[in-house]
Motif scaffolding. Structure first.
Motif, PDB file in Angstrom:
ATOM      1  N   GLN A  76       0.812  -1.219   0.000  1.00 61.24           N
ATOM      2  CA  GLN A  76       0.000   0.000   0.000  1.00 61.24           C
ATOM      3  C   GLN A  76       0.854   1.283   0.000  1.00 61.24           C
ATOM      4  OE1 GLN A  76      -3.429   0.197  -0.329  1.00 61.24           O
ATOM      5  NE2 GLN A  76      -3.247  -1.938  -0.912  1.00 61.24           N
ATOM      6  N   SER A  77       0.712   2.136   0.988  1.00 58.99           N
ATOM      7  CA  SER A  77       1.356   3.455   0.946  1.00 58.99           C
ATOM      8  C   SER A  77       2.874   3.416   1.036  1.00 58.99           C
ATOM      9  CB  SER A  77       0.842   4.344   2.082  1.00 58.99           C
ATOM     10  OG  SER A  77      -0.478   4.737   1.825  1.00 58.99           O
ATOM     11  N   ASP A 115      -1.174  11.452   9.857  1.00 60.12           N
ATOM     12  CA  ASP A 115      -1.155  12.504  10.883  1.00 60.12           C
ATOM     13  C   ASP A 115      -0.730  11.955  12.237  1.00 60.12           C
ATOM     14  OD1 ASP A 115      -3.561  11.173  10.850  1.00 60.12           O
ATOM     15  OD2 ASP A 115      -4.712  12.842  11.623  1.00 60.12           O
ATOM     16  N   GLU A 116       0.006  10.838  12.213  1.00 59.61           N
ATOM     17  CA  GLU A 116       0.649  10.329  13.418  1.00 59.61           C
ATOM     18  C   GLU A 116       2.170  10.425  13.251  1.00 59.61           C
ATOM     19  OE1 GLU A 116      -0.843   6.747  16.328  1.00 59.61           O
ATOM     20  OE2 GLU A 116      -0.228   6.186  14.324  1.00 59.61           O
ATOM     21  N   SER A 117       2.608  11.215  12.288  1.00 58.60           N
ATOM     22  CA  SER A 117       4.040  11.318  12.009  1.00 58.60           C
ATOM     23  C   SER A 117       4.794  11.903  13.187  1.00 58.60           C
ATOM     24  CB  SER A 117       4.273  12.165  10.753  1.00 58.60           C
ATOM     25  OG  SER A 117       3.726  11.515   9.624  1.00 58.60           O
ATOM     26  N   GLY A 118       4.214  12.944  13.805  1.00 60.80           N
ATOM     27  CA  GLY A 118       4.863  13.537  14.967  1.00 60.80           C
ATOM     28  C   GLY A 118       4.988  12.522  16.090  1.00 60.80           C
ATOM     29  N   GLU A 119       3.911  11.777  16.315  1.00 62.79           N
ATOM     30  CA  GLU A 119       3.904  10.734  17.334  1.00 62.79           C
ATOM     31  C   GLU A 119       4.993   9.689  17.067  1.00 62.79           C
ATOM     32  OE1 GLU A 119       1.697  10.888  19.807  1.00 62.79           O
ATOM     33  OE2 GLU A 119       1.882   8.910  20.743  1.00 62.79           O
ATOM     34  N   PHE A 120       5.151   9.291  15.824  1.00 62.77           N
ATOM     35  CA  PHE A 120       6.149   8.281  15.487  1.00 62.77           C
ATOM     36  C   PHE A 120       7.562   8.822  15.711  1.00 62.77           C
ATOM     37  CE2 PHE A 120       8.772   5.622  12.683  1.00 62.77           C
ATOM     38  CZ  PHE A 120       8.344   4.360  13.048  1.00 62.77           C
ATOM     39  N   ALA A 121       7.796  10.042  15.252  1.00 64.30           N
ATOM     40  CA  ALA A 121       9.103  10.662  15.489  1.00 64.30           C
ATOM     41  C   ALA A 121       9.351  10.781  16.992  1.00 64.30           C
ATOM     42  CB  ALA A 121       9.172  12.039  14.840  1.00 64.30           C
ATOM     43  N   PHE A 122       8.305  11.136  17.717  1.00 64.31           N
ATOM     44  CA  PHE A 122       8.398  11.333  19.166  1.00 64.31           C
ATOM     45  C   PHE A 122       8.728  10.036  19.885  1.00 64.31           C
ATOM     46  CE2 PHE A 122       6.068  11.511  23.282  1.00 64.31           C
ATOM     47  CZ  PHE A 122       6.743  12.564  23.875  1.00 64.31           C
ATOM     48  N   LYS A 123       8.054   8.948  19.506  1.00 65.81           N
ATOM     49  CA  LYS A 123       8.203   7.693  20.249  1.00 65.81           C
ATOM     50  C   LYS A 123       9.277   6.790  19.675  1.00 65.81           C
ATOM     51  CE  LYS A 123       3.763   7.230  22.516  1.00 65.81           C
ATOM     52  NZ  LYS A 123       2.443   6.574  22.395  1.00 65.81           N
ATOM     53  N   VAL A 124       9.464   6.827  18.349  1.00 61.18           N
ATOM     54  CA  VAL A 124      10.401   5.902  17.708  1.00 61.18           C
ATOM     55  C   VAL A 124      11.670   6.629  17.275  1.00 61.18           C
ATOM     56  CG1 VAL A 124      10.691   4.241  15.837  1.00 61.18           C
ATOM     57  CG2 VAL A 124       8.463   4.450  16.978  1.00 61.18           C
ATOM     58  N   GLY A 125      11.476   7.786  16.673  1.00 62.70           N
ATOM     59  CA  GLY A 125      12.653   8.569  16.307  1.00 62.70           C
ATOM     60  C   GLY A 125      13.411   8.064  15.100  1.00 62.70           C
ATOM     61  N   LEU A 126      12.693   7.494  14.123  1.00 62.87           N
ATOM     62  CA  LEU A 126      13.337   7.016  12.909  1.00 62.87           C
ATOM     63  C   LEU A 126      12.533   7.470  11.693  1.00 62.87           C
ATOM     64  CD1 LEU A 126      13.993   3.245  13.790  1.00 62.87           C
ATOM     65  CD2 LEU A 126      15.655   5.122  13.889  1.00 62.87           C
ATOM     66  N   PRO A 127      13.235   7.696  10.555  1.00 63.89           N
ATOM     67  CA  PRO A 127      12.485   7.852   9.313  1.00 63.89           C
ATOM     68  C   PRO A 127      11.873   6.511   8.921  1.00 63.89           C
ATOM     69  CG  PRO A 127      14.861   7.937   8.892  1.00 63.89           C
ATOM     70  CD  PRO A 127      14.687   7.837  10.373  1.00 63.89           C
ATOM     71  N   GLY A 128      10.724   6.551   8.262  1.00 64.83           N
ATOM     72  CA  GLY A 128      10.073   5.305   7.860  1.00 64.83           C
ATOM     73  C   GLY A 128       8.794   5.587   7.121  1.00 64.83           C
ATOM     74  N   LYS A 129       8.100   4.502   6.786  1.00 64.03           N
ATOM     75  CA  LYS A 129       6.835   4.648   6.053  1.00 64.03           C
ATOM     76  C   LYS A 129       5.935   3.473   6.397  1.00 64.03           C
ATOM     77  CE  LYS A 129       4.045   6.692   3.341  1.00 64.03           C
ATOM     78  NZ  LYS A 129       3.054   6.328   4.382  1.00 64.03           N
ATOM     79  N   SER A 130       4.664   3.791   6.563  1.00 64.30           N
ATOM     80  CA  SER A 130       3.691   2.750   6.880  1.00 64.30           C
ATOM     81  C   SER A 130       2.671   2.616   5.762  1.00 64.30           C
ATOM     82  CB  SER A 130       2.972   3.096   8.176  1.00 64.30           C
ATOM     83  OG  SER A 130       2.185   4.252   7.988  1.00 64.30           O
ATOM     84  N   GLY A 131       1.930   1.516   5.764  1.00 62.75           N
ATOM     85  CA  GLY A 131       0.846   1.303   4.806  1.00 62.75           C
ATOM     86  C   GLY A 131      -0.331   0.639   5.495  1.00 62.75           C
ATOM     87  N   VAL A 132      -1.532   0.820   4.924  1.00 64.49           N
ATOM     88  CA  VAL A 132      -2.725   0.258   5.569  1.00 64.49           C
ATOM     89  C   VAL A 132      -2.815  -1.257   5.424  1.00 64.49           C
ATOM     90  CG1 VAL A 132      -4.140   2.334   5.473  1.00 64.49           C
ATOM     91  CG2 VAL A 132      -4.172   0.717   3.562  1.00 64.49           C
ATOM     92  N   GLY A 133      -1.888  -1.865   4.688  1.00 68.00           N
ATOM     93  CA  GLY A 133      -1.799  -3.314   4.693  1.00 68.00           C
ATOM     94  C   GLY A 133      -1.216  -3.831   6.003  1.00 68.00           C
TER      95      GLY A 133
END
Lengths: 302, 302, 302, 302
Positions: C60-61, C239-257
């Motif tokens: 997916q994304s 719109d959870e990008s800030g949360e991911f940076a905040f908690k994980v602190g890595l570049p990345g990409k997610s998908g709805v799969g």
């Protein structure tokens, strides 16, 4: 069916218990929710009244018609440089449009618009509160009408949303006086205590039941009166204005104190009061009563 | 002053060259911008016409009144589950409210609302295009009225904004038919070619100049007619509806072809056509002519 | 603690049953919600895998990183005239910003931005689908990777929101090809089936574990790779990008799969797959696993 | 190339005259627009300085990092119940999201978020202004740092937008103290005067150049420091945060006084000052200098 029979039927059939008394203003929340009054005044000055029509209540936003009339009389067409005439399409206290539209409120009946109108009166009148009071007393032909300073004080202490609005307007340059002075005047106008009878009489000049419109130096031409009426129809019931035009078909104005005044030009004015509000901030019984009244009487502007 | 003198004065004084012919529909942009027609029909069926009142033009959004009438007649009150009656407070083609309000358009006269109405007709009629045509021909008492397929085709090829809207509505479950079928019907309704005369006659039943409202099986009660009129007043002029109510004070509907039809219930209908539009999409001369007409005649619903 | 122990702990402690499999794409909703795979690849090409790391799923994304890389390579800096690099601050499919910002999507990872990127590839490549496939196969060093045409077809039939977006973009002139062609390509890219292993390997060049970035003619400079990474960090998780940076602190990409791939530049890439999503559309276990992984390993870019 | 040569090149090549000194705070507008200073501090405490690096300026929004650190230390994770960590996607002072999101600001670096953080400090500290001052003096190892009460007063007198924000927050229950007290503290924190040198040193603990993070009782764990850094990267540059991450690739914070401080964890901190701002409110030379610095040094977190 004559008006008297119609109004009795309306009064009986509108007695729902739905809705909720406004609680965001502490002093308003203590009101008896069962109160219900109707007052009709016809073009031939026949008067029909039912229930608590002689009991004074807080008119709140209905006062915006009075202040708009004063400001329109004072400034003429220039007033529309500072406030619009379009329905807002949003909640009555929305600050969003203000930000997108550079501090020009959509119309004079949303809170932001009424604050600008208040600011105009502060700039042009020496004794704005007294002048407003005198104007309303003249309109209603009753010198006993007064502000309720406890209500005004109560609103001031909890009115953070209005404080936010007036500061946003000031940030955009559309408030000329001190924010706290504007709020003080605004809370006083909202705290006006009036009865259904006084309201029905006070709106007679808007319905052209009496002419000309000339009260204590506040003079409006026929054309100006019509224009204020058009704003009432488009914008008088917050974001339920379309619904009111759709179901009732009259110009009018409501307040969170539970009052509604409406009229058919050249025919009658009618004031209803019942404190329980729907989610849009309009009196549940009041809306129902007026819908029923125009249905039964077959009279509306359409 | 009688209507004839008034209309001549209106015609002369409204001849501004301001505005711009709609260019987003290629086929519309070729129109002669100097065209100007007025047609008035009174309650005693007196007719006054000036200029290009017999020339057919693309009625565009004025058609939304006809399709709403059909859908309201077919569904009754259930129609309001799928479309609202509140002014939008935004540009006529705004997709934003649709997203915030879960696919329920604010009213039937913004494009999104008209697309839902079109979808309703597709679901309930066997020959929706022909049925619409017959209905309008009956209303206007003129069998020569027809769609302009070149206009419909031209809009289809460039109507990405409407395609966006209908897909957003479908994503929210508020379109039941194929998006392309809904768009095809919608572009046909907008492509109806009518003259000022035909429009003034077609709106006579809305103004209650003729009764009852019963045309080819499309029946509306008095109450339903009044409600459609209320929507016209609140929402008939895109986000300039408040301005129109304020300055003109009549229910009516405009289209980007430059046509405007308005009326005072029980008194008259009036149709104006001039292709140059203001920034809100309403005919500049048309708005001016109607404002002048109600000012000079002293007649409005307020 | 070494990576192997850490990953086992992560795998065990992330086994929540919270979340919900994506149901808006019918073909995706049939997936076994208990699937859970992790694949880690380090800078010295050590590989650690757990659970269903060899099972292919719909990326997916995540595919948006691949198409952005191709378009950035083809257009260079000119690409930023058609799509921005700012977080959207809104739901991943919001059409609102598009309307306010004249058809320029906020960034290439919201759907609107990815549709513009797809349009760019259609304009510049002779066989865009095949070229994408070849590029991804080269990145992942695996010729077996393919589109899942059932998924692509399923999305096409129900993808009214994306159809709305692409038409809105076209209405603003930011789509040059046919809307249906853009959607067809977009649904194919989203339908790519890949395993955690393939994803972890495919992202190694973004993590600079392999250099230079040159695959089938798609060449990116070091600086360009860094910039794509920055967009992943700012905008990779809706719109959870800030949360991911905040908690994980890595570049990345997610998908709805249910897939997530993330990496620490010069250190490792990690891919996680678990189909149950939180309300923002990100894998619940995946987010939890990556948060735990960076906490336990003490490694992040901050 | 070593840092010294790089910084000299950066200093020379960034001397654009673009931009405009902030004028919405009268006291700030008098600053000499030609001022330009850079200060770099490396992990081995090498210091390189150029231009006006020893001249104090108004740090404005950079202070939000200091107050967030204090509030995060005082409340721990509970702070995120009152303010989010997502980029806003809107202008730094947007009140719109506040209304839609029930008074929870998107992140602590937009004004609304910083006002909530200020409110937290007022609730938890006996001498909030003095405690902030002491904390910053300790961080920067310089007792001479002080508020500029003229600046604070100047902002208070014209800060209607912030007054609007704090009242809107209060209306939603997310301000516990008096609005005027919160504004008074907020304007004092913004009025802190610091030099590039002081800022570069004060941010060393955020870059983990010194450890642990323990200053006057304000203690942050490694994990908490990383999280603050993540917010700086996502949200530190108003709605140009994505652009800064894209072009510079470092966590940092800017202020409308023209200062920017940024850092690569474990490597260096760098502070730049030049008063002329771009339209987003960030120093033009500062942005340019930092982009050039990371390009020439080849160092970034990506």
């Amino acid at each position: 069916m004559d008006y008297t029979s119609i109004l009795h039927q309306v009064f009986d059939e509108s007695k729902t218990d739905d809705g909720k008394v406004a609680d965001y203003i502490p002093e308003l929340s203590g009101i008896n929710p069962a109160k219900f009054g109707i007052y009709l005044q016809t073009k031939d000055f026949k008067k029909i009244e039912l229930g608590d029509s002689q009991e004074a209540f807080s008119i709140q936003s209905i006062s915006k018609v009075f202040t708009l009339s004063m400001a329109f009389s004072l400034l003429g067409e220039k007033i529309w440089q500072r406030v619009g005439v379009e329905p807002s399409g949003s909640r009555f206290n929305s600050i969003i449009q203000l930000e997108y539209e550079n501090g020009i409120p959509r119309n004079p009946f949303i809170n932001a618009g009424a604050l600008v109108v208040a600011d105009i009166l502060l700039s042009h009148l020496k004794n704005p509160k007294q002048d407003l009071l005198t104007f309303v007393q003249e309109l209603a032909q009753d010198k006993s009408i007064d502000f309720d300073s406890r209500i005004a004080q109560s609103e001031k202490e909890t009115g953070f949303h209005n404080a936010s609005l007036v500061n946003m307007l000031k940030a955009h340059g559309n408030i000329k006086n001190n924010c706290s002075d504007v709020l003080d005047f605004y809370y006083h106008q909202c705290s006006l205590n009036m009865t259904c009878q006084q309201l029905a009489i006070a709106f007679s000049p808007f319905a052209s039941l009496t002419e000309p419109f000339d009260f204590e130096g506040i003079i409006l031409s026929k054309s100006q009166v019509k224009r204020i009426n058009a704003i009432m129809l488009s914008c008088g019931f917050y974001d339920e204005s379309g619904e009111f035009a759709f179901k009732v078909g009259l110009p009018g104005k409501s307040g969170v104190g539970g009052g509604i005044v409406a009229f058919q030009p050249h025919q009658y004015t009618i004031a209803v009061w019942s404190p329980k509000l729907n989610q849009k901030g309009n009196s549940v019984r009041g809306m129902k009563a007026l819908e029923l009244f125009t249905t039964l009487s077959g009279q509306s502007i359409f």
